[in-house]
Enzyme design. Structure first.
Site, PDB file in Angstrom:
ATOM      1  CG  ASN A  38      95.639 -86.902  39.560  1.00  0.00           C
ATOM      2  OD1 ASN A  38      96.126 -86.851  39.981  1.00  0.00           O
ATOM      3  ND2 ASN A  38      94.110 -85.991  40.561  1.00  0.00           N
ATOM      4  CD1 TRP A  39      98.618 -87.685  34.718  1.00  0.00           C
ATOM      5  CD2 TRP A  39     100.834 -89.244  34.249  1.00  0.00           C
ATOM      6  NE1 TRP A  39      99.357 -87.318  33.665  1.00  0.00           N
ATOM      7  CE2 TRP A  39     100.933 -88.073  33.514  1.00  0.00           C
ATOM      8  CE3 TRP A  39     102.074 -89.601  34.919  1.00  0.00           C
ATOM      9  CZ2 TRP A  39     102.071 -87.528  32.626  1.00  0.00           C
ATOM     10  CZ3 TRP A  39     103.158 -89.321  34.360  1.00  0.00           C
ATOM     11  CH2 TRP A  39     102.866 -88.550  33.087  1.00  0.00           C
ATOM     12  CE  LYS A  40      92.012 -88.632  38.506  1.00  0.00           C
ATOM     13  NZ  LYS A  40      90.024 -88.670  39.042  1.00  0.00           N
ATOM     14  CG  HIS A  91      91.833 -84.925  43.518  1.00  0.00           C
ATOM     15  ND1 HIS A  91      91.179 -86.051  44.169  1.00  0.00           N
ATOM     16  CD2 HIS A  91      92.194 -84.481  42.507  1.00  0.00           C
ATOM     17  CE1 HIS A  91      90.540 -86.143  42.755  1.00  0.00           C
ATOM     18  NE2 HIS A  91      91.548 -84.862  41.651  1.00  0.00           N
ATOM     19  CD  GLU A  94      89.643 -89.268  42.668  1.00  0.00           C
ATOM     20  OE1 GLU A  94      90.602 -88.964  42.580  1.00  0.00           O
ATOM     21  OE2 GLU A  94      89.176 -88.918  41.280  1.00  0.00           O
ATOM     22  CD  GLU A 101      89.619 -81.134  39.907  1.00  0.00           C
ATOM     23  OE1 GLU A 101      90.040 -81.472  39.302  1.00  0.00           O
ATOM     24  OE2 GLU A 101      89.806 -81.947  40.999  1.00  0.00           O
ATOM     25  N   GLY A 153      85.721 -87.592  36.699  1.00  0.00           N
ATOM     26  CA  GLY A 153      85.542 -88.694  36.468  1.00  0.00           C
ATOM     27  C   GLY A 153      84.665 -89.478  35.758  1.00  0.00           C
ATOM     28  CB  SER A 208      84.325 -84.719  32.414  1.00  0.00           C
ATOM     29  OG  SER A 208      84.026 -85.796  33.371  1.00  0.00           O
ATOM     30  N   GLY A 223      91.800 -85.026  35.377  1.00  0.00           N
ATOM     31  CA  GLY A 223      92.366 -86.748  35.091  1.00  0.00           C
ATOM     32  C   GLY A 223      92.567 -87.601  34.115  1.00  0.00           C
ATOM     33  N   GLY A 224      91.200 -87.967  34.311  1.00  0.00           N
ATOM     34  CA  GLY A 224      90.910 -89.077  32.551  1.00  0.00           C
ATOM     35  C   GLY A 224      91.475 -88.280  31.501  1.00  0.00           C
TER      36      GLY A 224
HETATM   37  C1  PEP Z   1      90.868 -84.703  38.772  1.00  0.00           C
HETATM   38  O1  PEP Z   1      90.968 -85.775  39.068  1.00  0.00           O
HETATM   39  O2  PEP Z   1      91.190 -83.912  39.340  1.00  0.00           O
HETATM   40  C2  PEP Z   1      89.866 -85.013  37.607  1.00  0.00           C
HETATM   41  C3  PEP Z   1      89.246 -83.587  36.943  1.00  0.00           C
HETATM   42  O3  PEP Z   1      89.857 -86.440  36.972  1.00  0.00           O
HETATM   43  P1  PEP Z   1      88.907 -85.925  35.468  1.00  0.00           P
HETATM   44  O4  PEP Z   1      89.844 -85.413  34.745  1.00  0.00           O
HETATM   45  O5  PEP Z   1      88.739 -87.460  34.920  1.00  0.00           O
HETATM   46  O6  PEP Z   1      87.703 -85.823  35.234  1.00  0.00           O
END
Ligand code: PEP
Length: 263
Positions: free
Chosen positions: A14-16, A100, A102, A172, A178, A218, A239-240
Site C-alpha cells: 500500500n503506497w498510500k 483502511h 486511515e 491491521e 506506521g 509495521s 505500508g512503509g
Molecule cells: C498499511 O498502511 O496498511 C500499513 C500496514 O502500514 P505500515 O506497514 O507502514 O505500518
C-alpha cells in the site's frame, strides 16, 4: 474459491499518498524485475489513483497484480472527488482496499460504508481487501476481540458464504500502522484465529478456509518470517516497507521461506 492453504503467500504494498506517476513506475519496474526471486508469492501493488495507469503499464504481462486504495460504492453519479468501482476495474485493478484504518479514522468511513463498498467490489469482480483492527485504547481495555468481531459482522452484512470466500481480509491493529510497533506473532495469531473461527461459525468451515487473512502493521523483512509462520496468517499488507523494492521483495521471500515450515 481455492482453499487458502493452496494459495501462494500474499504480499500487497500500500503506497498510500506517495509516488507520482514517474516515481511509481520506477518502483514498480524494480519490483517486476525482482519478482522472479519471489516466484511463488502473489505480489500486489497499490499506488495512488493518479499512478495506477503508469504502474499498470509496467506490470502488464508480469505476475504482479494491481490494486486501488479505495473507491465509492456507486457505479457513477454526482459524487465529486470519488472514483467508482467500474473506474477502478477499468484502470486495470484486480484488488481494492476497503476500510483502511486511515480512511476510517481520518476520513470518517463507517462500517456501513465499508459494507456497501465490499458489495460493490464483489459485484464488479474486484477482490476487496477488507481491513479491520482495534485502536490502542481498545486493546488496552480488553476490547480487541469485540471490536474486531463487530467490524467483521458489520462489514460482511448481507453476504453469503460464497461471496465471503472471495474476500481478502487484513487485520491491521491501528496502533501498529506506521508506528514501527508490530503485533507479536502470538498477538496477531490470536486475532487471526478468532477471525477464522467467527467466519467458520457464520459461513461454515469450507468457505472460511478460503478467506485469505493478511496481517498489516509495521511489517518489515526482519519480522515477516516469524509472523508468517503463524497458522492463520496468509500474507501481509505492507505500508512503509513497500516503498522500497528490496524490502518489499524481501518480505515476500521471508513469507515464502516461512510457508515451507508452516505446520
Ligand atoms: C498499511 O498502511 O496498511 C500499513 C500496514 O502500514 P505500515 O506497514 O507502514 O505500518
Amino acid at each position: 474459491m481455492t482453499n487458502r492453504n493452496s494459495h501462494p503467500p500474499f504480499a500487497a504494498g500500500n503506497w498510500k499518498m506517495h509516488l507520482a506517476s514517474g516515481e511509481a513506475a520506477r518502483l514498480a519496474s524494480e519490483i517486476v524485475k525482482g519478482a522472479a526471486d519471489a516466484a511463488g508469492a502473489e505480489l500486489v501493488l497499490i499506488p495512488p489513483f493518479t499512478s495506477l495507469d503508469s504502474v499498470r503499464r509496467v506490470v502488464a504481462d508480469s505476475s504482479v497484480a494491481l490494486g486501488a486504495q479505495n473507491m465509492h460504492w456507486e457505479d457513477k453519479g454526482a459524487f465529486t472527488g470519488e472514483v467508482s468501482p467500474l473506474m477502478v476495474k477499468d484502470a486495470g485493478c484486480r484488488y481494492v482496499v476497503i476500510g483502511h484504518s486511515e480512511r476510517r479514522h481520518l476520513f470518517g468511513e463507517t462500517d456501513g460504508g465499508v459494507n456497501k463498498k465490499i458489495k460493490a467490489a464483489l459485484r464488479t469482480d474486484l477482490t476487496p481487501i477488507f481491513c479491520l483492527g482495534e485502536t490502542l485504547e481498545e486493546r488496552q481495555s480488553g476490547r480487541t476481540i469485540d471490536r474486531i468481531e463487530s467490524q467483521l459482522i458489520a462489514g460482511l452484512e448481507g453476504l453469503d458464504g460464497e461471496s465471503v470466500s472471495k474476500i481478502v481480509m487484513a487485520y491491521e491493529p491501528v496502533w501498529a500502522i506506521g508506528t514501527g510497533r508490530t503485533a507479536t506473532p502470538a498477538q496477531a495469531q490470536e486475532v487471526h484465529g478468532q477471525l477464522r473461527g467467527a467466519l467458520s461459525e457464520r459461513y461454515g468451515k469450507q468457505d472460511a478456509d478460503c478467506v485469505i487473512i493478511l496481517y498489516g502493521g509495521s511489517v518489515k523483512p526482519d519480522n515477516a518470517f516469524s509472523l508468517f509462520r503463524e497458522k492463520d496468517i496468509d500474507g501481509f499488507l505492507v505500508g512503509g516497507a513497500s516503498l522500497e523494492a528490496s524490502s518489499f521483495l524481501r518480505i515476500a521471500k521471508e513469507a515464502l521461506r516461512a510457508h515451507k515450515e508452516k505446520p
